[in-house]
Design a protein around this motif. Structure first.
Motif, PDB file in Angstrom:
ATOM      1  N   GLY A  52       0.920  -1.129   0.175  1.00 29.97           N
ATOM      2  CA  GLY A  52      -0.044  -0.125  -0.145  1.00 29.97           C
ATOM      3  C   GLY A  52       0.876   1.176  -0.110  1.00 29.97           C
ATOM      4  N   ASP A  53       0.304   2.356  -0.330  1.00 31.10           N
ATOM      5  CA  ASP A  53       1.027   3.447  -0.674  1.00 31.10           C
ATOM      6  C   ASP A  53       0.236   4.656   0.005  1.00 31.10           C
ATOM      7  OD1 ASP A  53       1.870   6.167  -1.784  1.00 31.10           O
ATOM      8  OD2 ASP A  53       3.230   4.750  -2.876  1.00 31.10           O
ATOM      9  N   TYR A  54       1.028   5.521   1.002  1.00 32.84           N
ATOM     10  CA  TYR A  54      -0.003   6.687   1.597  1.00 32.84           C
ATOM     11  C   TYR A  54      -0.563   7.500   0.504  1.00 32.84           C
ATOM     12  CZ  TYR A  54       2.339   5.853   6.007  1.00 32.84           C
ATOM     13  OH  TYR A  54       2.767   5.327   7.035  1.00 32.84           O
ATOM     14  N   ASN A  55      -0.218   7.531  -0.846  1.00 32.86           N
ATOM     15  CA  ASN A  55      -0.695   8.621  -1.984  1.00 32.86           C
ATOM     16  C   ASN A  55      -1.912   7.993  -2.619  1.00 32.86           C
ATOM     17  OD1 ASN A  55       1.058  10.882  -1.641  1.00 32.86           O
ATOM     18  ND2 ASN A  55       2.612   9.050  -2.608  1.00 32.86           N
ATOM     19  N   ASP A  56      -2.309   6.583  -2.037  1.00 33.14           N
ATOM     20  CA  ASP A  56      -3.113   5.825  -2.935  1.00 33.14           C
ATOM     21  C   ASP A  56      -4.125   5.162  -2.080  1.00 33.14           C
ATOM     22  OD1 ASP A  56      -4.500   3.943  -4.609  1.00 33.14           O
ATOM     23  OD2 ASP A  56      -2.783   2.991  -5.424  1.00 33.14           O
ATOM     24  N   ARG A  81       2.193  15.138   3.405  1.00 33.42           N
ATOM     25  CA  ARG A  81       1.999  14.272   4.367  1.00 33.42           C
ATOM     26  C   ARG A  81       0.669  14.600   5.018  1.00 33.42           C
ATOM     27  NH1 ARG A  81       6.056  13.892   9.517  1.00 33.42           N
ATOM     28  NH2 ARG A  81       5.439  15.952   9.785  1.00 33.42           N
ATOM     29  N   SER A  82       0.044  15.725   5.061  1.00 35.51           N
ATOM     30  CA  SER A  82      -1.152  16.047   5.597  1.00 35.51           C
ATOM     31  C   SER A  82      -2.332  15.047   4.633  1.00 35.51           C
ATOM     32  CB  SER A  82      -1.720  17.311   5.451  1.00 35.51           C
ATOM     33  OG  SER A  82      -0.843  18.117   6.521  1.00 35.51           O
ATOM     34  N   LYS A  83      -2.192  15.002   3.407  1.00 29.39           N
ATOM     35  CA  LYS A  83      -3.008  14.374   2.390  1.00 29.39           C
ATOM     36  C   LYS A  83      -2.897  13.116   2.437  1.00 29.39           C
ATOM     37  CE  LYS A  83      -6.053  13.454  -0.587  1.00 29.39           C
ATOM     38  NZ  LYS A  83      -7.382  13.511  -0.154  1.00 29.39           N
ATOM     39  N   GLN A  84      -1.720  12.548   2.637  1.00 31.86           N
ATOM     40  CA  GLN A  84      -1.179  11.115   2.710  1.00 31.86           C
ATOM     41  C   GLN A  84      -1.944  10.399   4.062  1.00 31.86           C
ATOM     42  OE1 GLN A  84       3.052  11.169   2.575  1.00 31.86           O
ATOM     43  NE2 GLN A  84       3.194  11.351   0.339  1.00 31.86           N
ATOM     44  N   GLN A  85      -1.894  11.374   4.973  1.00 30.87           N
ATOM     45  CA  GLN A  85      -2.415  10.754   6.103  1.00 30.87           C
ATOM     46  C   GLN A  85      -3.801  10.675   6.368  1.00 30.87           C
ATOM     47  OE1 GLN A  85       1.785  10.932   8.602  1.00 30.87           O
ATOM     48  NE2 GLN A  85       0.201  12.328   9.349  1.00 30.87           N
ATOM     49  N   GLU A  86      -4.268  11.810   5.713  1.00 30.64           N
ATOM     50  CA  GLU A  86      -5.857  11.763   5.477  1.00 30.64           C
ATOM     51  C   GLU A  86      -6.303  10.587   4.538  1.00 30.64           C
ATOM     52  OE1 GLU A  86      -9.000  14.739   3.359  1.00 30.64           O
ATOM     53  OE2 GLU A  86      -7.378  15.711   4.335  1.00 30.64           O
ATOM     54  N   ASN A  87      -5.484  10.176   3.810  1.00 30.94           N
ATOM     55  CA  ASN A  87      -5.690   8.721   3.004  1.00 30.94           C
ATOM     56  C   ASN A  87      -5.755   7.598   4.115  1.00 30.94           C
ATOM     57  OD1 ASN A  87      -6.161  10.094   0.462  1.00 30.94           O
ATOM     58  ND2 ASN A  87      -3.979   9.679  -0.002  1.00 30.94           N
ATOM     59  N   VAL A  88      -4.994   7.834   4.871  1.00 33.96           N
ATOM     60  CA  VAL A  88      -4.598   6.577   5.827  1.00 33.96           C
ATOM     61  C   VAL A  88      -5.893   6.500   6.665  1.00 33.96           C
ATOM     62  CG1 VAL A  88      -3.462   5.664   7.854  1.00 33.96           C
ATOM     63  CG2 VAL A  88      -2.228   6.466   5.504  1.00 33.96           C
TER      64      VAL A  88
END
Length: 290
Positions: A52-56, A81-88
């Motif tokens: 998995g990827d934080y961007n996906d 990082r904000s958007k990536q962790q929002e994805n998580v």
């Protein structure tokens, strides 16, 4: 089922090893990796891997299926990082995860004037998202790693002293291994929902004191010089430090000097069941092998 993001990083690997050492079943641990080949070492121990990827978002939602707890280890891509962790967080909700744990940071100043504002924004954003998600959560406010001290000390300290713009303000720096062990204890335990834990040392130590420890270890007088911030930043640039790191190092020095990492409050000793590794113990162990 526990899923560890950032599993191939230092903190992720150490947390998994502590879980195994405590007898947590390997087949109940999942390591999230971006590259399947890098997950081979986990599979040897019987640990499941998911890609998995934080961007996906979709890759995360698929990877989180079947996980009860997710440890979100904060990413290193500060700009995104904000958007990536929002994805998580959103993927954890979509996959039916019950409990999310997040490695945040110790701080006092949460305003734009903080010397750590460039790092703080994404952490604070992620904490807010997690608390509003409806999931059970645990926030880990990690202090600065003792493991970062050698970077700040440099390789030539016996000849040139320690040149670092942190003044004489102390901080409760703690080792990454101690934080990993405490995190493993939380993951494998119960009753940690809706909690924020302060993962700081039980002692605060300053760079003049660190220079004193280095003097003891080497048998040579190690001087400590704390230049003006602008002079320090200029020296980093002249020393050829890559631009993406100069701001981070200088900002960390500013934060230490302003007391962002000083605290008399910690949960680390209680979570470990012992005193955390001291700065002297860490530095002795680090430099005796060099």
């Amino acid at each position: 089922m526990i899923l560890i993001t950032g599993a191939t990083g230092h903190l992720g690997k150490a947390t998994i090893q502590f879980l195994l050492a405590k007898g947590y079943p390997a087949n109940q641990i999942t390591a999230l990796v971006r590259d399947e080949q890098k997950g081979a070492e986990f599979q040897k121990d019987g640990i499941k891997i998911k890609v998995g990827d934080y961007n996906d978002f979709q890759s995360l939602a698929a990877a989180f299926e079947g996980a009860d707890k997710v440890l979100l280890i904060s990413g290193t891509d500060v700009a995104n990082r904000s958007k990536q962790q929002e994805n998580v967080v959103n993927a954890a909700k979509a996959a039916g995860v019950k409990h999310i744990l997040y490695t945040s940071f110790e701080r006092k100043n949460e305003t734009a004037e903080s010397p750590m504002a460039f790092l703080a924004e994404s952490h604070l954003h992620t904490e807010s998202l997690i608390k509003a998600s409806g999931l059970d959560y645990t926030i880990l406010r990690n202090n600065l790693y003792l493991d970062a001290l050698p970077l700040f000390i440099g390789d030539q300290f016996t000849e040139q002293g320690v040149f670092f713009a942190a003044g004489d303000t102390a901080g409760a720096f703690a080792s990454r291994l101690d934080m990993a062990e405490a995190t493993a204890n939380i993951l494998s335990g119960e009753g940690h929902e809706s909690k924020t834990y302060l993962l700081s040392n039980t002692e605060n130590i300053s760079f003049p004191e660190i220079a004193g420890i280095l003097s003891e270890l080497t048998g040579k007088k190690v001087a400590y010089v704390s230049p003006e911030p602008a002079v320090f930043l200029d020296n980093l640039v002249k020393a050829g430090v890559p631009q993406e790191y100069t701001g981070l190092i200088a900002g960390t020095a500013d934060a230490i000097r302003e007391g962002e990492f000083y605290t008399d409050q910690t949960d680390l000793d209680r979570l470990l069941g012992r005193k955390p590794t001291s700065a002297k113990e860490f530095l002795t162990g680090f430099y005796k092998t060099r």
